[in-house]
Design a protein around this motif. Structure first.
Motif, short mmCIF file in Angstrom:
data_model
loop_
_atom_site.label_atom_id
_atom_site.label_comp_id
_atom_site.label_asym_id
_atom_site.label_seq_id
_atom_site.Cartn_x
_atom_site.Cartn_y
_atom_site.Cartn_z
N ASP A 225 -9.36 17.56 0.44
CA ASP A 225 -8.84 18.89 0.72
C ASP A 225 -7.92 19.34 -0.40
O ASP A 225 -7.14 18.56 -0.94
CB ASP A 225 -8.06 18.90 2.04
N ALA A 226 -8.00 20.61 -0.74
CA ALA A 226 -7.08 21.22 -1.70
C ALA A 226 -6.30 22.31 -0.99
O ALA A 226 -6.88 23.13 -0.29
CB ALA A 226 -7.85 21.79 -2.89
N TYR A 227 -4.99 22.30 -1.15
CA TYR A 227 -4.12 23.27 -0.50
C TYR A 227 -3.51 24.21 -1.54
O TYR A 227 -3.21 23.79 -2.65
CB TYR A 227 -2.99 22.57 0.26
N SER A 228 -3.32 25.45 -1.14
CA SER A 228 -2.60 26.39 -1.99
C SER A 228 -1.81 27.35 -1.12
O SER A 228 -2.15 27.59 0.04
CB SER A 228 -3.55 27.16 -2.91
N ARG A 229 -0.74 27.88 -1.68
CA ARG A 229 0.11 28.82 -0.93
C ARG A 229 0.53 29.95 -1.85
O ARG A 229 0.89 29.74 -3.01
CB ARG A 229 1.35 28.11 -0.39
N PHE A 230 0.51 31.18 -1.32
CA PHE A 230 0.87 32.36 -2.10
C PHE A 230 1.77 33.26 -1.26
O PHE A 230 1.56 33.43 -0.07
CB PHE A 230 -0.38 33.14 -2.51
N SER A 231 2.79 33.84 -1.89
CA SER A 231 3.69 34.78 -1.23
C SER A 231 3.33 36.19 -1.68
O SER A 231 3.30 36.47 -2.87
CB SER A 231 5.15 34.47 -1.59
N GLY A 290 -6.28 17.42 12.43
CA GLY A 290 -5.70 17.13 13.73
C GLY A 290 -4.19 17.10 13.65
O GLY A 290 -3.60 17.26 12.60
N ARG A 291 -3.57 16.81 14.79
CA ARG A 291 -2.14 16.93 14.87
C ARG A 291 -1.41 15.85 14.07
O ARG A 291 -0.26 15.97 13.77
CB ARG A 291 -1.75 16.87 16.35
N GLY A 292 -2.09 14.77 13.74
CA GLY A 292 -1.40 13.68 13.06
C GLY A 292 -1.37 13.81 11.56
O GLY A 292 -0.78 12.99 10.89
N ARG A 293 -1.98 14.82 11.00
CA ARG A 293 -2.08 14.88 9.54
C ARG A 293 -0.74 15.23 8.91
O ARG A 293 -0.03 16.09 9.38
CB ARG A 293 -3.15 15.88 9.11
N GLN A 294 -0.42 14.58 7.81
CA GLN A 294 0.80 14.84 7.08
C GLN A 294 0.52 14.65 5.60
O GLN A 294 -0.44 14.01 5.21
CB GLN A 294 1.91 13.88 7.50
N GLY A 295 1.37 15.20 4.77
CA GLY A 295 1.18 15.01 3.34
C GLY A 295 2.30 15.66 2.57
O GLY A 295 3.19 16.27 3.13
N VAL A 296 2.24 15.52 1.25
CA VAL A 296 3.33 16.03 0.42
C VAL A 296 3.00 17.39 -0.17
O VAL A 296 3.82 17.99 -0.84
CB VAL A 296 3.64 15.04 -0.72
N GLY A 297 1.79 17.89 0.05
CA GLY A 297 1.39 19.14 -0.57
C GLY A 297 1.98 20.34 0.13
O GLY A 297 2.55 20.26 1.20
N MET A 298 1.81 21.52 -0.50
CA MET A 298 2.37 22.75 0.04
C MET A 298 1.76 23.11 1.38
O MET A 298 2.37 23.79 2.18
CB MET A 298 2.13 23.89 -0.96
#
Length: 334
Positions: A225-231, A290-298
């Protein structure tokens, strides 16, 4: 609209008819209407009339997985008053809609998987009568509509939408929930992306756009998975080529160059950068769904404990009985 005898009062009790004058509203707006009460056979004392905005949420914890209801906000329309025999009273109310309220309708069409309604509750000396739920539609803000239009213009097809319990890492939230709007990729991206999940977190100043790209694996590599965030500010909605903006986001997420960047790349504040707005960051670790997922990404999700849920999780049957079958409609077409 509903009309119901108040079970908490017993035989000969008053009847309640809630009429919404607002059936569709944007986040940050207001829902207005009237609670019409007709007295029964004798005089009754009503402690409070409470209107709540509630939605259905995915609930996971331990071995349990299912649906529940969560209150997004409420107002007390009236309190400590009597209703005489046969007397009619009309109580107006105006309830604010949270900026983070999930979207349930786009261009007049219901988003499959979404449930939203206003619940009327009367508090009496003997207890509470929760009444029924009146459906209400939450429509996109201009920025949200622009992003949705951008995905449609690039050939993405709506798959499903739901509300999950939790917090998004790095995003300020007032509600312990977030909506995921899922898309199937167009043919030109089908070899690189399985699906895209879009989340909006709005506030009075703008909208945080969080994207999760479920990337396909190759013959000698696994997918991730790749995550990105934009304001994006609200005043950026007009005059923007949203098709080009979304295309830039997708190209960044699928490019070979970005697949090798460290997880903390792009966390600084930016402007109209390469294909996007605001500050974007990518996380290329592996995260389960699912509810257990965690990580350091945005875009990593931090699970919310039961104690952190605003208003608490209420019985899922409150929604199942009223909205039964609402999420079984056909594919949504932008």
């Amino acid at each position: 609209m509903f009309k119901k005898m108040l079970a908490a009062f017993g035989v000969g009790s008053p009847s309640v008819d809630t009429v919404l004058s607002t059936t569709a509203v944007q986040p940050g707006g207001f829902i207005e209407g009237n609670v019409n009460i007709t007295g029964g056979d004798s005089e009754f004392m009503i402690e409070q009339v409470v209107l709540s905005l509630a939605t259905r949420v995915e609930v996971e914890g331990g071995d349990y997985e299912g649906h529940g209801g969560i209150e997004l906000g409420h107002v007390v329309a009236a309190q400590h008053f009597r209703v005489g025999p046969g007397e009619r009273q009309s109580i107006p109310f105006r309830m604010p809609v949270p900026w983070e309220a999930p979207i349930t309708e786009v261009y007049g069409q219901h988003l499959r998987g979404m449930v939203m309604g206003v619940r009327t509750e009367l508090v009496v000396a003997k207890g509470r009568d929760k009444g029924d739920v009146d459906p209400v539609a939450i429509t996109p803000l201009p920025v949200q509509q622009g992003v949705l239009d951008g995905f449609a213009a690039n050939g993405f097809r709506f798959k499903h939408a739901d509300v999950e319990q939790g917090y998004l890492h790095g995003v300020q939230q007032n509600l312990p929930i977030f909506q995921e709007i899922e898309f199937w990729p167009p043919p030109q991206h089908g070899g690189k992306i399985n699906e895209v999940e879009l989340t909006f977190v709005a506030n009075p100043y703008g909208v945080e756009v969080v994207l999760e790209f479920d990337k396909r694996g190759g013959m000698f590599s696994s997918g991730h998975d790749a995550y990105s965030r934009f304001s994006i500010r609200h005043d950026q909605a007009a005059g923007t080529d949203w098709a080009a903006v979304v295309d830039g986001w997708v190209r960044e997420a699928t490019s070979r160059y970005y697949s090798h960047l460290p997880a903390d790349y792009g966390h600084g504040q930016g402007g109209y950068g390469h294909g996007g707005y605001g500050h974007g960051g990518y996380d290329h670790g592996h995260h389960g769904h699912g509810r257990g997922r965690q990580g350091v990404g945005m875009g990593a999700v931090v699970a919310a404990g039961a104690a952190g849920v605003v208003g608490g999780i209420v019985a899922g049957e409150v929604f199942e009985e009223v909205f039964e079958g609402d999420d079984e409609g056909g594919d949504f077409d932008f």
